[in-house]
Design an enzyme around this catalytic site. Structure first.
Site, PDB file in Angstrom:
ATOM      1  N   HIS A 184       2.407   7.904  -7.903  1.00 20.32           N
ATOM      2  CA  HIS A 184       2.500   9.322  -7.525  1.00 20.32           C
ATOM      3  C   HIS A 184       3.970   9.787  -7.534  1.00 20.32           C
ATOM      4  CE1 HIS A 184      -1.710   9.163  -6.672  1.00 20.32           C
ATOM      5  NE2 HIS A 184      -1.561   8.359  -5.636  1.00 20.32           N
TER       6      HIS A 184
ATOM      7  N   HIS B 270       0.821  -1.208   0.000  1.00 17.17           N
ATOM      8  CA  HIS B 270       0.000   0.000   0.000  1.00 17.17           C
ATOM      9  C   HIS B 270       0.854   1.256   0.000  1.00 17.17           C
ATOM     10  CE1 HIS B 270      -2.248   3.414   1.535  1.00 17.17           C
ATOM     11  NE2 HIS B 270      -3.217   2.915   0.789  1.00 17.17           N
TER      12      HIS B 270
ATOM     13  N   ASP C 120      -6.857   6.453 -10.858  1.00 13.54           N
ATOM     14  CA  ASP C 120      -6.774   6.486  -9.396  1.00 13.54           C
ATOM     15  C   ASP C 120      -8.126   6.654  -8.707  1.00 13.54           C
ATOM     16  OD1 ASP C 120      -5.884   6.635  -6.803  1.00 13.54           O
ATOM     17  OD2 ASP C 120      -4.575   8.333  -7.057  1.00 13.54           O
TER      18      ASP C 120
HETATM   19 ZN   LIG Z   1      -4.067   5.145  -5.187  1.00 11.75          ZN
END
Ligand SMILES: [Zn+2]
Length: 466
Positions: free
Chosen positions: A276, A213, A327
């Site tokens: 990101h 994650h 996303d």
């Molecule tokens: Zn994400």
């Protein structure tokens, strides 16, 4: 063997448009050969399908529902001094996440995947952490939520790289998961068992990878254990350096910035996709580019969440690989992601035409070439090129639209990306199968009807969940 021969008017290749090419796809949905062919006007302008490197399907259900101020601000402060942020958005997201079960996830994902296909995405990397029942207990089939996503992908025809997410702690200090995070959690062994089970479902349009994650959610020992145990033939994705607070916490507790720490503590290579990677220093930009990892930039989500701006110009100069992702699904359009990837840079630098490289002065072509080139490594599928052995996944542009009047090979891609919001995708094919015709997914109406019903149920007030 059934073959389909496509004779393009113009075909996009890594070196630009070709007017003399066509291709066959075989019964397995692969390109059999790229061959010389006479230009055929009716064949259309054909581009490989766009890989979507980052998606959380369930968040489609909350797009547009977190655009109201939720904070009163510090005591005594004027309302204008209050700041919502990624962290306050996350509370709204957790409330929505708590409402999902396998059936509603399936309905929402099918709607989303049909929208992705209509927009020109043909492969999606699903970063999937909604694993268990809301209280953290296991479903009878521990892979039920993953299988709901697989079902939605098969039904709509999108190619799926499913990335079950390891989520173990609520912060860099190793604190336990919060109440609303319990359904995300695994131990190392049951996480590896989930991946092993799902690999049994792989086929021509489904790959299983692995996602961590974030550094804050995966303690170092667990990361090392998982990376050592995983098969080598799968992609690895991780959210990283999205938030300034995350960089500060990582510096405080691990003595390094997130990307710096990852590069120093894992064997980061082309199997990796860093999602990101917004907050980078110069050494981290160089380090990612050198590693061969791909950065999945999600410009509309990063803008929506107020994350910050990825240092695109420096990263391109360093030779870095990038793709885009939808996303949070605040937008489901590769055109909008690519346009805002460029526009963010223009606003910040007050210059124009930032994303260009030595191969082309065209911003559109540079961006398109970038997202296609990174597709295979990030998705672990043979996508991004219409060449022998690759997946027969392609888009036909709507060159009859006024936006393309007088189109030439020199301006076609820029017109597609920079001429407004009308969807200029006419047809979409995945594995040789046509799933979008005249701009509409072939099952659009039935999928949307089920989605509406599901949304009514998801949004209905219910006891115990605010
Ligand atoms: Zn994400």
């Amino acid at each position: 063997m059934t073959t389909t021969t496509i004779d393009a008017a113009m075909l996009w290749t890594p070196s630009g448009w070709r007017s003399d090419a066509g291709f066959d796809s075989d019964a397995n949905g692969r390109i059999r050969m790229l061959e010389r062919a006479e230009p055929t006007a009716g064949g259309g302008w054909i581009v490989p399908g766009i890989p979507n490197l980052h998606s959380h399907a369930f968040q489609r259900a909350m797009a547009g529902l977190a655009e109201r101020r939720t904070l009163d601000g510090p005591a005594g402060a004027a309302p204008r001094d209050a700041h919502d942020s990624f962290w306050t958005w996350r509370e709204t997201m957790y409330r929505m996440a708590a409402r999902f079960d396998p059936d509603s996830l399936h309905a929402v994902a099918a709607q989303l995947y049909a929208e992705m296909l209509e927009a020109g995405y043909t492969t999606v990397c699903e970063f999937h952490y909604l694993h268990h029942a809301p209280d953290g207990s296991r479903y009878a089939d521990p892979a039920a939520m993953s299988r709901a996503l697989i079902r939605a992908a098969r039904e709509t025809g999108i190619r799926l790289t499913l990335l079950p997410v390891l989520y173990m702690s609520g912060g860099f200090d190793g604190r336990a998961l919060g109440e609303r995070q319990r359904r995300f959690g695994h131990g190392v062994d049951d996480f590896l068992a989930l991946i092993d089970t799902l690999r049994g479902d792989e086929d021509d349009t489904l790959r299983i990878g692995c996602a961590l994650h974030s550094l804050r959610a995966v303690p170092p020992e667990a990361m090392h254990a998982v990376l050592a145990a995983l098969p080598r033939d799968m992609p690895l994705h991780i959210h990283i350096a999205e938030q300034v607070g995350e960089v500060q916490d990582c510096l405080a507790l691990r003595g390094a910035r997130p990307v710096e720490w990852l590069l120093g503590n894992a064997d980061v290579d082309a199997r990796w996709t860093l999602v990101h990677a917004t907050h980078l220093d110069g050494a981290e930009v160089q380090g990612i580019a050198r590693s061969g990892a791909t950065v999945a930039i999600c410009p509309t989500t990063e803008a929506n969440l107020g994350d910050g701006l990825f240092p695109l110009r420096d990263f391109l100069s360093a030779g870095g690989a990038f793709g885009v992702g939808s996303d949070s699904q605040s937008s489901v359009s590769p055109v909008e992601e690519l346009r805002w990837l460029e526009y963010g840079q223009r606003l910040a630098t007050r210059h124009r035409n930032i994303a260009v490289d030595g191969d082309s002065p065209s911003v559109g072509e540079t961006l398109l070439r970038g997202v296609l080139a990174s597709g295979a490594a990030a998705t672990w599928q043979a996508v991004g090129k219409l060449e022998a052995g690759h997946c027969a996944d392609w888009i036909v542009l709507d060159t009859d639209a006024p936006q393309f009047a007088g189109v030439t090979a020199g301006d076609a891609v820029d017109r597609w990306l920079f001429s407004g919001n009308r969807n200029l995708v006419r047809e979409v094919h995945v594995g040789g199968r046509r799933v979008v015709a005249e701009g509409r997914h072939v099952d659009r109406d039935a999928i949307a009807a089920r989605y509406r019903e599901t949304m009514h149920a998801l949004l209905a007030p219910r006891a115990g969940i605010s």
